[in-house]
Design an enzyme around this catalytic site. Sequence first.
Site: not given
Length: 216
Positions: A7, A32, A34, A36, A65, A67, A136, A141, A174-175, A196-197
């Site tokens: 991500s 990916h 995002d 937002m 994505h 959002m 999700m 967010g 995702d998440g 992501g992280s």
Amino acid sequence: MAEIAPSVLSADFKFLEKQLKEIENAGVKRIHIDVMDGVFVPNISLGFPVIKSIRSCTDMEFDVHLMIENPERFILDAAAAGADIITVHQETCRHLPRVLSQIKEAGCKAGVALNPATSVETLKYIVHNIDQVLLMTVNPGFGGQAFIADMIQKIKDCKKLLQDMDCDSLIELDGGITVENAAECIRNGADILVAGSSVFCGDIQYNIRQFQTVLR
């Protein structure tokens, strides 16, 4: 074999091109991204000019994505920026089949995302119009949240729904995805893991290799 989709939200934007090349050189096929709006989710992220600017940096598939509220306003912008897949939220689309048609007409694959509290049953009547379901596994967010354990059952429910309806759509999560929970997610039906992280913190190529070992 399942895939990892790093991500971009967790990347260091000062070195974005360098990090994209690191990811691609590690064998990753999709990233990916995002978008937002600060309305549907309590944050604002990069927009279409940034996506367009990095399109020339890599041949990886762009999994965009949205959002955002009323995503139908931005389908053409996302496609023009270089999206290969455009995913919209079921919760933001009053006329979801129409939005999915827009995405396909723009030449992209179509995905539908569901927030943690949204039932997979809402997909029943549009499932054959989509290429992927994005579940999700945190409340959307912000990056860096912990995986919601109850989402394992939702992955199972989604897989069963797709099988019962003879649908080959992919399941993306995702998440809160980490090397530690990746195997369980795959065992229960996930095809693509957005991370992501857990990819961008530290040695990127090492982190990706750790994921690839689990996903084989």
